[in-house]
Design a protein around this motif. Structure first.
Motif, short mmCIF file in Angstrom:
data_model
loop_
_atom_site.label_atom_id
_atom_site.label_comp_id
_atom_site.label_asym_id
_atom_site.label_seq_id
_atom_site.Cartn_x
_atom_site.Cartn_y
_atom_site.Cartn_z
N ILE B 202 44.65 -19.73 1.17
CA ILE B 202 44.45 -18.79 0.07
C ILE B 202 43.62 -17.59 0.54
O ILE B 202 43.88 -16.45 0.15
N THR B 203 42.68 -17.86 1.41
CA THR B 203 41.90 -16.76 1.98
C THR B 203 42.82 -15.79 2.73
O THR B 203 42.75 -14.57 2.55
N GLY B 204 43.68 -16.35 3.55
CA GLY B 204 44.60 -15.51 4.32
C GLY B 204 45.54 -14.74 3.40
O GLY B 204 45.82 -13.55 3.61
N TYR B 205 46.01 -15.42 2.40
CA TYR B 205 46.90 -14.81 1.40
C TYR B 205 46.20 -13.64 0.72
O TYR B 205 46.72 -12.52 0.66
N SER B 206 44.97 -13.86 0.27
CA SER B 206 44.24 -12.81 -0.45
C SER B 206 43.93 -11.63 0.47
O SER B 206 44.09 -10.47 0.10
N ARG B 207 43.53 -11.96 1.67
CA ARG B 207 43.18 -10.92 2.62
C ARG B 207 44.38 -10.02 2.91
O ARG B 207 44.28 -8.79 2.94
N ALA B 208 45.53 -10.66 3.09
CA ALA B 208 46.74 -9.89 3.41
C ALA B 208 47.11 -8.98 2.24
O ALA B 208 47.45 -7.81 2.43
N LEU B 209 47.01 -9.52 1.03
CA LEU B 209 47.33 -8.69 -0.14
C LEU B 209 46.39 -7.49 -0.20
O LEU B 209 46.83 -6.35 -0.41
N ASN B 210 45.12 -7.74 0.01
CA ASN B 210 44.14 -6.65 0.03
C ASN B 210 44.51 -5.58 1.05
O ASN B 210 44.56 -4.40 0.73
N GLU B 211 44.78 -6.05 2.25
CA GLU B 211 45.09 -5.09 3.31
C GLU B 211 46.32 -4.26 2.98
O GLU B 211 46.43 -3.11 3.36
N LEU B 212 47.24 -4.89 2.27
CA LEU B 212 48.48 -4.18 1.94
C LEU B 212 48.34 -3.39 0.64
O LEU B 212 49.31 -2.80 0.16
#
Lengths: 346, 346
Positions: B202-212
């Motif tokens: 979930i951390t990776g998922y959230s981080r990627a969304l943020n970055e995008l």
DNA sequence: CTAATTAATGCAACCGGTTGCATTAATTAA
DNA sequence: TTAATTAATGCAACCGGTTGCATTAATTAG
């Protein structure tokens, strides 16, 4: 570093024999002495050295499971998986350790099994029928080393202990289930011709058909590769035959999925016009659409039995050999759930 | 029964020290003596007793893998399965034996892990983060006993060696793959809230969304039970929302299949209008229809790394600790294979 | 040619439990 | 009261390798 039995003895003012007897509940020890020694053991964090123990009494309290894996990286066999847990469970209950070793790797001309047995690292060994040979079994028998074979080792004439799934009964069961559900022209897709389990399943299949007065047609028995494409091809071709089958028993889920797709591609509804049973109840069969009826094989129980016999053999070297067949059972799902009333004309 | 080193020595007319040196390639031995002794060893079928050897030099050439299985009978985890083979492969290459033990069963207040470690039955141990505690780790560190943890043990502040799948990277990868395929409103179905691997994904998922530059909506992150029904229910409810997601990342194949069925029930075509990615590349994802894109986790490699570090640690107790993250990769299948040209308007 | 090295091997202690055979004290039988 | 048992514990050998420290023979240096 850590305390030895002599450290404990000294600290408790007794001899190491007394400490040993207390550890092993042997001989007669007075209550006061026992309490005093136990307290010292606790205080010194004493734990008997198992290696020294094994060395002294010539037994290791360990058994080995030899596995037959050539390409380890791509291995994902739930047969093995569950058997291991069955074995470990029983080993654990009997205070045995379980060593796992790949029988395929070897250094020089000794396999890891040889090393464990003749290096006296284990008291007994479980090995798959795919890895046994007259040579190995001969050597084991010569030194009366306890072993149990996983899978019927009928290639050997020797009298030895083994545990197997009752694949003959499984084949029979599958046929009966299909016939009860109104299917009559049953094909068998095997995942290979050499494996004993495939041979046995076909034996059971043929026997059941005979008993039911149904013909055993050799063009209905096909040996395939264990993949979806192979199942799909073979099944598709069977559908083109003059008298196509109305059901198939498949050795594994790859073939079952292949058969399912073949039926779909040929516009044949499952289970209405075509029934499918797969051996081995895996998630794929459960989650397939339609879900696939399976012959469930109790691999956990297989492991339990193997370990149980082995350990009894270790404890009693004169025990006669045992052969155990584990019955299968049907897990009924949609792929064979034809509306019986309609089929039976009731 | 079987020959000992002294039998060999006597038969060859040398001392047991000489035989020992020949076995271990230590010291300087003349060619004639060596040949003579080797011949005698062959003739007497001499195999060194491994237990005596372990006893003499204080090391066992064995490592243990502790597993975390409460309900053994119903266990079928291919994570464990493949890791074991990775571990066994490396152990084997280094002439170590692998002992497998269930960390859950215990007698009195010592687990099997304790017994193996403090009974000196193994030289090192691999244990899952689910089974570690400050107490155990403290004890291991105190006697400088080599161990490696499977899965990031971040609940401990201690400095220790571990190996884990890079679940953060996996979560990121899944998002990127979906976005590249034109999906923008991505849900995450987790198989639980407590597991570190779920948290990391979930951390990776959230981080990627943020970055995008995409919003992270907490109503899009759902913790489910690990079964098809749960995935189906949760996903169905999300489809009723005002802004339903157009893709889902699922922690396991049960949830992925549930999501797939939810989409179908709601008349939403996959992958055209809804994309699905599952973690863990199992047969179910491969054989599903449509087949399901997965984040593949290299559990075999995980085992290899763990064993490799452990054995290095055994050989060099002063080795500094290592933390290894193993990257995941996407296995692209139909469930995300939206026609990109059309979506991108090219 | 003698002293100092080096090569090749043996001696014996040690690793940490286990156990057969005493030994001593306590109890019972005669 | 003395002999025969029984209870409780110690002594010391043993399991089968390993290894530090001799020891002896052979080789090289001075």
């Amino acid at each position: 570093m850590s305390a030895t039995i002599r450290d404990v003895a000294k600290a408790a003012g007794v001899s190491s024999s007394t400490v040993s007897r207390i550890i092993n509940n042997k001989g007669v020890i007075s209550e006061e002495t026992r309490d005093r020694v136990l307290k010292v053991m606790k205080k010194l964090d004493y734990v008997p050295n198992d290696t020294a123990r094994s060395f002294a009494n010539g037994s290791t309290s360990a058994i080995a499971l030899v596995i037959d894996v050539i390409e380890a990286r791509s291995f994902s066999n739930n047969f093995f998986n569950n058997s291991v847990f069955g074995i470990e469970t029983i080993a654990h209950e009997n205070n045995f350790n379980l060593i796992i070793t790949n029988g395929h790797m070897q250094k020089g001309n000794t396999t890891s099994a040889d090393k464990l047995v003749f290096g006296k690292k284990v008291d007994g060994i479980i090995l798959p029928n795919s890895l046994i040979s007259h040579t190995l079994i001969g050597k084991l028998n010569k030194i009366r080393f306890p072993y149990v074979v996983l899978g019927d080792p009928r290639m050997l004439d020797a009298d030895n202990s083994w545990v197997d799934i009752n694949n003959v009964q499984g084949g029979t069961l599958a046929v009966h289930h299909l016939v009860e559900n109104g299917y009559k022209n049953i094909a068998f897709l095997s995942s290979g011709s050499k494996e004993i389990f495939n041979q046995d399943r076909i034996t059971g299949y043929s026997r059941a058909l005979n008993e039911l007065g149904l013909p055993v047609l050799k063009e209905r028995i096909r040996h395939c590769n264990s993949d979806v494409g192979s199942g799909l091809d073979v099944m598709s071709r069977m559908f083109q035959a003059e008298h196509p089958p109305d059901a198939a028993i498949c050795s594994d889920y790859y073939l079952a999925v292949g058969a399912l797709r073949a039926a779909r591609q040929n516009g044949i509804p499952v289970p209405e016009a075509f029934g499918i049973i797969s051996f081995d109840n895996t998630p794929v069969t459960e989650l397939s659409e339609p879900s696939i009826t399976t012959v469930d094989i109790d691999t956990f129980g297989l492991g339990e039995q193997a370990a149980s016999i082995l350990i009894r053999k270790i404890k009693d070297k004169d025990m006669s050999s045992r052969q155990i067949l584990i019955s299968t059972k049907i897990i009924e799902r949609e792929s064979t759930k034809r509306n019986r009333r309609r089929q039976d004309g009731e």
